[in-house]
Design a protein around this motif. Structure first.
Motif, PDB file in Angstrom:
ATOM      1  N   LEU A 292     -59.955  15.087  47.031  1.00 27.37           N
ATOM      2  CA  LEU A 292     -59.728  14.023  47.992  1.00 27.37           C
ATOM      3  C   LEU A 292     -60.248  14.390  49.374  1.00 27.37           C
ATOM      4  O   LEU A 292     -59.693  13.998  50.393  1.00 27.37           O
ATOM      5  CB  LEU A 292     -58.241  13.654  48.072  1.00 27.37           C
ATOM      6  CG  LEU A 292     -57.731  12.751  46.963  1.00 27.37           C
ATOM      7  CD1 LEU A 292     -57.569  13.516  45.687  1.00 27.37           C
ATOM      8  CD2 LEU A 292     -56.446  12.097  47.359  1.00 27.37           C
ATOM      9  N   ARG A 373     -68.306  17.430  57.746  1.00 27.75           N
ATOM     10  CA  ARG A 373     -67.055  17.312  57.022  1.00 27.75           C
ATOM     11  C   ARG A 373     -65.871  17.111  57.951  1.00 27.75           C
ATOM     12  O   ARG A 373     -65.105  16.149  57.811  1.00 27.75           O
ATOM     13  CB  ARG A 373     -66.851  18.562  56.169  1.00 27.75           C
ATOM     14  CG  ARG A 373     -65.523  18.629  55.470  1.00 27.75           C
ATOM     15  CD  ARG A 373     -65.452  19.815  54.535  1.00 27.75           C
ATOM     16  NE  ARG A 373     -64.154  19.883  53.917  1.00 27.75           N
ATOM     17  CZ  ARG A 373     -63.168  20.647  54.376  1.00 27.75           C
ATOM     18  NH1 ARG A 373     -63.345  21.391  55.450  1.00 27.75           N
ATOM     19  NH2 ARG A 373     -62.002  20.644  53.766  1.00 27.75           N
ATOM     20  N   ASN A 381     -58.608  10.261  58.625  1.00 25.35           N
ATOM     21  CA  ASN A 381     -57.157  10.376  58.743  1.00 25.35           C
ATOM     22  C   ASN A 381     -56.605   9.428  59.796  1.00 25.35           C
ATOM     23  O   ASN A 381     -55.598   8.757  59.592  1.00 25.35           O
ATOM     24  CB  ASN A 381     -56.769  11.814  59.106  1.00 25.35           C
ATOM     25  CG  ASN A 381     -56.971  12.725  57.918  1.00 25.35           C
ATOM     26  OD1 ASN A 381     -56.992  12.250  56.782  1.00 25.35           O
ATOM     27  ND2 ASN A 381     -57.148  14.016  58.183  1.00 25.35           N
ATOM     28  N   GLN A 384     -56.654   5.858  58.517  1.00 30.13           N
ATOM     29  CA  GLN A 384     -55.636   5.621  57.503  1.00 30.13           C
ATOM     30  C   GLN A 384     -54.257   5.469  58.148  1.00 30.13           C
ATOM     31  O   GLN A 384     -53.471   4.600  57.784  1.00 30.13           O
ATOM     32  CB  GLN A 384     -55.633   6.795  56.537  1.00 30.13           C
ATOM     33  CG  GLN A 384     -54.673   6.613  55.395  1.00 30.13           C
ATOM     34  CD  GLN A 384     -54.608   7.870  54.556  1.00 30.13           C
ATOM     35  OE1 GLN A 384     -55.441   8.772  54.722  1.00 30.13           O
ATOM     36  NE2 GLN A 384     -53.642   7.937  53.675  1.00 30.13           N
ATOM     37  N   LEU A 385     -54.009   6.285  59.157  1.00 33.42           N
ATOM     38  CA  LEU A 385     -52.708   6.270  59.819  1.00 33.42           C
ATOM     39  C   LEU A 385     -52.491   4.966  60.567  1.00 33.42           C
ATOM     40  O   LEU A 385     -51.412   4.383  60.533  1.00 33.42           O
ATOM     41  CB  LEU A 385     -52.642   7.461  60.788  1.00 33.42           C
ATOM     42  CG  LEU A 385     -51.253   7.893  61.219  1.00 33.42           C
ATOM     43  CD1 LEU A 385     -50.471   8.351  60.006  1.00 33.42           C
ATOM     44  CD2 LEU A 385     -51.362   9.023  62.232  1.00 33.42           C
ATOM     45  N   TYR A 388     -53.268   1.108  58.340  1.00 35.40           N
ATOM     46  CA  TYR A 388     -52.656   0.813  57.053  1.00 35.40           C
ATOM     47  C   TYR A 388     -51.871  -0.494  57.067  1.00 35.40           C
ATOM     48  O   TYR A 388     -51.926  -1.277  56.127  1.00 35.40           O
ATOM     49  CB  TYR A 388     -51.767   1.965  56.602  1.00 35.40           C
ATOM     50  CG  TYR A 388     -51.209   1.725  55.228  1.00 35.40           C
ATOM     51  CD1 TYR A 388     -51.990   1.953  54.112  1.00 35.40           C
ATOM     52  CD2 TYR A 388     -49.918   1.233  55.051  1.00 35.40           C
ATOM     53  CE1 TYR A 388     -51.512   1.693  52.849  1.00 35.40           C
ATOM     54  CE2 TYR A 388     -49.430   0.967  53.791  1.00 35.40           C
ATOM     55  CZ  TYR A 388     -50.232   1.205  52.690  1.00 35.40           C
ATOM     56  OH  TYR A 388     -49.755   0.949  51.443  1.00 35.40           O
ATOM     57  N   THR A 395     -54.337  -6.898  51.763  1.00 37.05           N
ATOM     58  CA  THR A 395     -54.292  -6.753  50.307  1.00 37.05           C
ATOM     59  C   THR A 395     -53.336  -7.776  49.696  1.00 37.05           C
ATOM     60  O   THR A 395     -53.689  -8.510  48.775  1.00 37.05           O
ATOM     61  CB  THR A 395     -53.814  -5.344  49.923  1.00 37.05           C
ATOM     62  OG1 THR A 395     -54.566  -4.402  50.648  1.00 37.05           O
ATOM     63  CG2 THR A 395     -53.951  -5.104  48.444  1.00 37.05           C
ATOM     64  N   VAL A 506     -62.113   7.148  47.998  1.00 38.37           N
ATOM     65  CA  VAL A 506     -60.850   7.671  48.523  1.00 38.37           C
ATOM     66  C   VAL A 506     -60.421   6.929  49.802  1.00 38.37           C
ATOM     67  O   VAL A 506     -59.271   6.521  49.902  1.00 38.37           O
ATOM     68  CB  VAL A 506     -60.964   9.195  48.739  1.00 38.37           C
ATOM     69  CG1 VAL A 506     -59.748   9.719  49.472  1.00 38.37           C
ATOM     70  CG2 VAL A 506     -61.115   9.888  47.399  1.00 38.37           C
ATOM     71  N   LEU A 509     -58.986   3.688  48.700  1.00 43.94           N
ATOM     72  CA  LEU A 509     -57.655   3.882  48.130  1.00 43.94           C
ATOM     73  C   LEU A 509     -56.632   4.073  49.237  1.00 43.94           C
ATOM     74  O   LEU A 509     -55.513   3.548  49.187  1.00 43.94           O
ATOM     75  CB  LEU A 509     -57.646   5.119  47.230  1.00 43.94           C
ATOM     76  CG  LEU A 509     -58.084   4.918  45.803  1.00 43.94           C
ATOM     77  CD1 LEU A 509     -58.269   6.264  45.123  1.00 43.94           C
ATOM     78  CD2 LEU A 509     -57.044   4.093  45.056  1.00 43.94           C
ATOM     79  N   ALA A 510     -57.017   4.856  50.268  1.00 44.58           N
ATOM     80  CA  ALA A 510     -56.089   5.147  51.344  1.00 44.58           C
ATOM     81  C   ALA A 510     -55.681   3.868  52.061  1.00 44.58           C
ATOM     82  O   ALA A 510     -54.525   3.695  52.434  1.00 44.58           O
ATOM     83  CB  ALA A 510     -56.731   6.116  52.333  1.00 44.58           C
ATOM     84  N   ALA A 514     -53.847   1.482  45.145  1.00 44.50           N
ATOM     85  CA  ALA A 514     -54.459   1.325  43.836  1.00 44.50           C
ATOM     86  C   ALA A 514     -54.260  -0.104  43.377  1.00 44.50           C
ATOM     87  O   ALA A 514     -53.309  -0.421  42.691  1.00 44.50           O
ATOM     88  CB  ALA A 514     -53.844   2.314  42.848  1.00 44.50           C
ATOM     89  N   THR A 515     -55.144  -1.000  43.787  1.00 48.14           N
ATOM     90  CA  THR A 515     -54.984  -2.425  43.493  1.00 48.14           C
ATOM     91  C   THR A 515     -56.304  -3.035  43.061  1.00 48.14           C
ATOM     92  O   THR A 515     -57.355  -2.430  43.212  1.00 48.14           O
ATOM     93  CB  THR A 515     -54.529  -3.191  44.755  1.00 48.14           C
ATOM     94  OG1 THR A 515     -55.555  -3.044  45.744  1.00 48.14           O
ATOM     95  CG2 THR A 515     -53.234  -2.651  45.301  1.00 48.14           C
TER      96      THR A 515
END
Ligand SMILES: Nc1ncnc2c1ncn2[C@@H]1O[C@H](COP(=O)(O)OP(=O)(O)OP(=O)(O)O)[C@@H](O)[C@H]1O
Ligand SMILES: [Mg+2]
Lengths: 645, 348, 328
Positions: A292, A373, A381, A384-385, A388, A395, A506, A509-510, A514-515
């Motif tokens: 991940l 990287r 990160n 995502q934080l 979301y 979604t 990934v 997904l974050a 998982a939809t």
């Protein structure tokens, strides 16, 4: 009398078209409302096809040591390809990064000119800067071998398809299958036939990379002006003379474009090939994926993007040059050519000699390495934080208002009504042929025993295509109207097109969990760039004086877009829709990895578990059926629009 | 009439039908349908329907008609670039329809060649190699074919451009290359499919003169397609007019203008200045009682335009003579009527 | 034009020359093989399948490190999926699978029927499969870790995919699962939603921890991700022999899965000292998690991680050399 009918027929047809589609939809909805959940087909209804596939697979597995087919055919192919690749790989390590960079730049310089020689040098150095010198070289070797073999097979077959209508008719559906059938569905089979390793990776890549070579060669041959072909025929040229003197030289440019497309297709397969132990950048992506590690995956993806951009620009420029050179004759002066050849040889010599002088120069200097990287990971990160909340709202909303209703309409209506309804829609959009194809393809999905999965996938694909078109038209219009926007956004689009989907799996997904919607989002990332480009092209090809006349009669920008540019670009919009659907469909399997279910999951499952290998192949074929159905409907829509205009 | 020489090419009952099962159409009741009805009912297009004609050696034979009337298809049938559906084609006594591919290639390489509307040049070859292409496919060696190509390039007035590529030439010059390529193989019969319609009028006129000059010099039989009547009249010894695939009228230029077979042909020829095409034969009338018969004499084959000065200057009506016999009279009135485009009185 | 052609030929020739020179270089370097160690028997080549999860990568890292450095073996690592790995026994391209999770169908096909592979015994790890929730949930709803209370909380787990019921998230389809049967057997108001990959599972867990979202999911140990992410296991009715006989409906927890090694029969009979080492290879979930964590979270290469663990745990791995003819 003739005047009357001539006037009446099209207008009554127009009446039909305007009302027939809503009527079908309303009728369908009523059946859904009152016949809800009856006459549904379970997953795995008729399974004889799946069983049959499984039996073939097992027979191959059991017979591989004794069957002469393996001993004299598959095994030698695998062994030869494997040893060619491994000796080329050791060659690249011996040449060192300077040698490879020198050779690649020199070739670009020769075929595409100074600027592209420089671009190639920069691109190849970037592999080292990203810290992926060795992996990039492994990938490069495999791509070269796969592309070379693809062209070796594809160009002659393309010539054949170009001169023979019969062969063209036979080969087209085969090419459709080769391009739409998800690689995942037959990957275990390939390793069974061609063993684990780079050879299998090459074969899997070739299956996907040969079709563009065939298609574009054939198109190039067919495009050659009939006047010239006739002229040579009228002078008594034989078929062979016609081919070598007229058709091949005049199709050269399109054939080189085919080389370009073949390279791009091959590059898009490298992560998949990594699943069967083909080493290189694809393996880096996969190994980052299982940890991940978004940043590491992105870093490897970036190297792939760099390679793709070099390949793309150089072959495109080469194709333009072939055209110019063959028409104008000696365009470049003797001296500049001499200079180019000299400089190229110098570059190669320098690149090869350096590591000879000092062995340590063969490896890329460590202090020049600056991977992406860590910065990428922090951005990921942070996103995502903080995003979301918004993304999870999106979604739920889209799933509740779009995906669920459409999926229910497709899965919970009695299946004969679904087949009839879709065939009728196809009829009103494109005519009888696509209607027959639609019905046939849906029966195919039933025969595969995967009706519910097919309907889940169809719903996702349709919604994915809808979003792709919305994004495509939005950005496409912007890019088509503004040069600056185009220059700014285009590199991002290029990157989006060749960045392996496993890189953004990934992050998707974050943000979206998982939809099913995650599957759609991943498809959007993959499909939008191409659609945006096609729409922009369509907008740009609207003649300037038409736009000017609209502006001079007082339309504002919005009116110009909606009333002039979009309607006039309609042909291109339909092409965009067609391509959008095909690209979204290509991501169905990736969707299966992130919770989208449907046929994608069936394919992934077949890849993971040998007892489901048959189901996986069947699901792959069901995807092909959906693809052919949607492709033929949208294509015929384009045609019938054009003829009624 | 004296015995005609054997025709260079002779066409009998030629049909070309495009579409599904074309062979079923010819000879069936459907063959009688109009082209539009035929298409409606069978999906077939009759591009050429039952065409007959002979072309004499050395003749310039012009085929004309509106766009879509089947001219190109007709001429392609003659060389079998398109396979005829039915009919006979005889070239110098040989049955072309029966020829196999090898024989056909042989004929194309040595006996007839063609000039195309859109030139059909090879863009990746120099002018000299384009011109020599027909010789190259025959297998002639490079030195010989270049020598021959140089001759022809000179003949069409392109000397100095041998090393240029087609894209570097103007349209007119490109068509000269096309012409040279056709001439290089030294054919007996030349086909022209609207060779000049992509050129602008001035260049077109120059090229027409060029063809006339070449015809004069090399005396080839030519079948020339055009939809431009003035071109047809200028070049053609005889003209075949086609409509919807069928031959409507075949005749000398003055016959078409003077006696159009139907309204279609009449429509075609309406704008032609008749005085430029018709001969005195077409307007000579029997003398009216009491008319003076002491005017100057002119042969019946004189074009009216060329006779105007004499007629106007003469004090008495001009006597039109054919083979030493008086055919009739022509006076001021008669000539002016022709120039003004009024209908003529009944001709002789 | 002619001159250009000859020039091009010259360029090509020059290139070929360069390549030939480089080829010659190849054979030179290939001749200098790495020095073999003091092992009595030659080791030869070992082909190890590397299945795509980090724990497995840790197994491969340590075993291949020891094979290379102590026994002087040439190790080929194929990054492939499980099904493809088993196929490799048939084609002779895979000698060793270091961590096998069940796969009864493949066992039947390749061990029982084709007899190309053989079970090489436990590798020490215990596969512990079960249902988990993020740790914060166990703190906030202490009774949630008992399956009998799951229905009470099902509304917490509703998602866009679960059709109004609670969601139970599954992962990669190749993993052993009875979840649908368990839901039926335990009469739970839940629906299995298949994530499709391990990445989908771990990422969902990360999100649920970071954003304090509810999540009930299928998970397993050994697992590197658990070093950073705290979870609580939901207790299901205990496993008894045969309680999982009915594939449609079950009411008991997963048994612990002893993970085993599988090797190619011909290789096992080759007499290579590597065979003994692989046969003796055995460690604990903790050992594997440590190495896996170094690989995944500390961004070490496989060899670096292996070396660090080898340096710290000599007693564990020295036992693996019994019968190799080498006492390190
Ligand atoms: N290959 C073909 N298939 C089907 N129909 C054809 C084909 N070639 C020609 N036709 C049809 O045959 C008819 C005659 O065409 P042709 O090209 O001979 O006309 P033309 O007199 O040369 O016209 P133009 O002056 O435009 O060149 C047209 O209706 C055309 O549509
Ligand atoms: Mg024509």
């Amino acid at each position: 009398m003739t005047i009357l009918t001539a006037d009446l027929v099209p207008s009554s047809r127009r009446f039909d078209r305007r009302w027939s589609i809503p009527v079908v939809l309303v009728a369908w909805w009523l059946v859904w409302r009152f016949g809800f959940g009856t006459h549904n087909l379970p997953n795995g209804g008729p399974t004889f096809i799946q069983d049959w596939f499984l039996r073939i697979r097992n027979a191959a597995d059991a017979g591989r040591d004794s069957s002469p087919l393996f001993i004299y055919f598959f095994n030698p192919i695998a062994k030869t390809t494997g040893s060619v690749i491994s000796s080329m790989m050791s060659l690249t390590t011996n040449l060192g990064w300077t040698g490879i960079t020198g050779i690649a730049s020199a070739i670009s310089l020769w075929v595409a000119g100074w600027r592209h020689g420089l671009l190639t040098a920069v691109g190849f150095i970037s592999f080292g800067v990203l810290g992926l010198e060795a992996e990039s070289m492994q990938t490069l070797v495999q791509i070269i071998v796969a592309v070379f073999l693809s062209l070796l097979i594809g160009i002659p077959l393309g010539v054949w398809a170009g001169v023979s209508n019969g062969f063209s008719r036979v080969v087209t559906p085969v090419l459709d299958i080769m391009q739409i059938l998800p690689t995942f569905a037959y990957l275990p089979l390939i390793t069974l036939f061609f063993l684990i390793g780079p050879a299998s990776g090459t074969i899997a890549t070739m299956i996907y990379a040969i079709p563009p070579a065939i298609r574009l060669t054939a198109a190039g041959i067919r495009e050659v002006s009939t006047a010239t072909v006739e002229a040579s025929e009228s002078l008594g040229a034989t078929k062979w003379q016609r081919l070598t003197d007229v058709q091949l030289p005049m199709a050269k440019r399109t054939i080189v474009l085919g080389v370009n497309q073949t390279m791009m297709a091959a590059l898009s397969m490298i992560t998949i090939a990594a699943l069967i132990a083909a080493p290189g950048l694809g393996a880096s992506v996969i190994s980052a994926l299982i940890k991940l590690d978004v940043g590491a995956a992105f870093n490897a993806g970036l190297a792939i993007v760099c390679m793709a951009i070099v390949f793309d620009r150089v072959t495109t420029a080469a194709s333009v040059r072939t055209e110019r050179a063959s028409r104008a004759g000696g365009a470049a002066s003797q001296r500049t050519r001499l200079l180019r050849y000299g400089a190229g040889i110098g570059l190669i010599a320098l690149g090869v000699i350096l590591p000879g002088i000092n062995r340590s120069l063969a490896t890329f200097p460590d202090r020049w390495v600056h991977g992406t990287r860590n910065p990428v990971n922090s951005v990921a990160n942070w996103t995502q934080l903080h995003w979301y909340g918004a993304t999870s709202w999106l979604t739920t909303t889209v799933t509740h208002w779009l995906i669920d209703p459409l999926q229910s309409l497709l899965s919970n209506t009695p299946w004969p009504v679904v087949v009839l309804g879709l065939a009728l829609l196809a009829y009103f959009v494109g005519g009888l042929r696509p209607a027959i194809v639609t019905a046939g393809c849906l029966m195919g999905a039933i025969l595969m025993g995967l009706w519910p999965s097919s309907m889940t996938t169809l719903a996702s694909v349709l919604i994915g295509a809808l979003f792709t078109m919305i994004i495509g038209i939005g950005f496409g219009v912007w890019l088509g109207r503004s040069r600056m926007a185009d220059q700014l956004i285009r590199p991002i689009l290029d990157a989006g097109q060749v960045m392996p989907p496993f890189v953004y799996l990934v992050p998707c997904l974050a943000l979206f969990g998982a939809t099913r919607f995650t599957g759609i989002v991943a498809a959007l990332v993959y499909a939008s760039p191409a659609v945006i480009k096609i729409v922009a092209e369509g907008i740009r090809s609207v003649p300037a004086n038409t736009t000017e006349s609209a502006i001079s009669s007082g339309s504002n920008s919005w009116q110009t877009i909606v009333k002039v540019q979009l309607p006039m670009a309609r042909g291109m919009l339909l092409v965009a829709l067609n391509q959008g659907i095909i690209f979204v469909l290509a991501m169905v399997v990736v969707g299966g990895l992130v919770g989208a279910g449907g046929l994608g999951f069936d394919v992934v499952n077949g890849f993971a578990q040998s007892v489901f290998a048959g189901t996986g192949l069947a699901a792959g074929l069901a995807i092909v059926f959906l693809g052919i159905m949607l492709d033929r409907i949208t294509q015929s829509a384009g045609r019938s629009r054009r003829t009624t205009d | 009439m004296n015995v005609e020489p054997e025709p260079a090419i002779s066409v009998r009952g030629l049909w070309k039908v495009f579409g599904p099962h074309p062979e079923r159409i010819v000879g069936s009741p459907e063959a009688e349908l109009s082209r539009a009805d035929l298409r409606e009912q069978t999906g077939c297009t009759a591009a050429v329907r039952d065409v007959n004609f002979d072309v004499a050696p050395g003749e310039v034979f012009v085929v004309m008609g509106l766009s879509g009337s089947g001219k190109s298809t007709l001429v392609r049938c003659l060389t079998r670039l398109v396979e005829p559906t039915a009919g006979q084609i005889t070239f110098e006594g040989e049955d072309i329809v029966a020829a196999d591919q090898a024989r056909l290639r042989e004929l194309r390489r040595h006996r007839f060649s063609m000039v195309f509307q859109h030139f059909g040049l090879l863009p990746h070859r120099k002018v000299i190699d384009n011109v020599a292409y027909g010789l190259e496919v025959r297998g002639m060696n490079k030195a010989d074919r270049h020598a021959r190509a140089h001759e022809v390039v000179e003949l069409v007035g392109l000397q100095g451009y041998e090393q240029a590529y087609p894209d570097q030439l103007s349209g007119g010059m490109q068509q000269r290359v096309g012409l040279a390529r056709a001439l290089a193989v030294d054919p007996d019969l030349l086909f022209f499919d609207e060779p000049f319609s992509a050129l602008d009028p001035l260049i077109r006129r120059g090229m027409q003169d060029e063809v006339l000059r070449l015809h004069h010099e090399v005396k080839k039989t030519m079948i020339f397609i055009t939809h431009d009547l003035s071109e047809a009249l200028k070049l053609g010894d005889r003209i075949l007019i086609m409509r919807d695939g069928a031959a409507v009228q075949l005749g000398r230029p003055d016959e078409l203008v003077g006696a159009p077979a139907d309204d279609y042909v009449a429509d075609f020829t309406r704008d032609v200045p008749k005085s430029h095409v018709l001969t005195l034969r077409w307007i000579a009338r029997p003398p009216v009682v009491g008319e003076p018969l002491d005017g100057p004499e002119l042969p019946a084959t004189t074009i009216i335009r060329d006779a105007i000065r004499d007629v106007m200057h003469a004090t008495a009506p001009v006597k039109v003579m054919s083979n030493g016999q008086l055919l009739g009279l022509v006076d001021h009135e008669d000539v002016l009527r022709v120039i003004a485009g009024e209908p003529q009185p009944v001709s002789v | 034009m002619r001159r250009m052609a000859s020039l091009r030929a010259a360029a090509l020739l020059a290139c070929t020359g360069v390549l030939l020179a480089a080829c010659a270089g190849t054979s030179n370097t290939a001749a200098s093989t790495p020095a073999t160690s003091s092992s009595a028997k030659p080791c030869g080549t070992v082909n190890i399948a590397d299945n795509p999860w980090v724990g497995y990568e840790a197994d491969v890292a340590v075993v291949s490190y020891l094979l290379k450095t102590k026994l002087g073996c040439t190790v080929n690592i194929s990054k492939i999926d499980e099904q493809v790995s088993w196929q490799g026994f048939g084609t002779g391209q895979v000698d060793v699978i270091l961590e096998n999770w069940g796969h009864a169908d493949l066992v039947t096909k390749y061990i029982t029927t084709q007899k190309v592979a053989q079970d090489f015994g436990s590798q020490g790890n215990q596969g512990i499969i079960g249902w988990y929730v993020p740790a914060w949930m166990a703190t906030k709803y202490p009774d949630i870790t008992n399956w009998q209370n799951l229905n009470k909380y099902s509304s917490l787990f509703v998602t866009s995919e679960s059709g109004g019921k609670g969601q139970l998230l599954d992962g990669d389809p190749s993993y052993v699962t009875n979840d649908a049967a368990l839901i039926t057997g335990l009469k739970l108001n839940y629906k299995v939603v298949v994530g499709g990959s391990e990445a989908a599972l771990i990422k969902s867990l990360q999100t649920a921890t970071q954003q304090t979202k509810a999540l009930l999911f299928y998970f397993y140990e050994p697992q590197w991700a658990l070093a950073n992410l705290k979870v609580a296991r939901v207790t299901l009715p205990p496993y008894t022999a045969g309680c999982d006989a009915n594939p449609k409906s079950m009411a008991c927890d997963y048994p612990p899965y002893p993970l085993n090694k599988v090797v190619r029969v011909a290789w096992a009979n080759s007499g290579s000292p590597a065979v003994n080492l692989v046969q003796n290879f055995k460690w604990t979930n903790d050992d594997q998690n440590k190495v896996a964590e170094m690989i995944a979270n500390e961004n070490m290469t496989d060899d670096q991680a292996a070396q660090k663990w080898v340096d710290a745990n000599p007693t564990v791995w020295k036992a693996w050399f019994a019968g190799t003819g080498l006492t390190p």
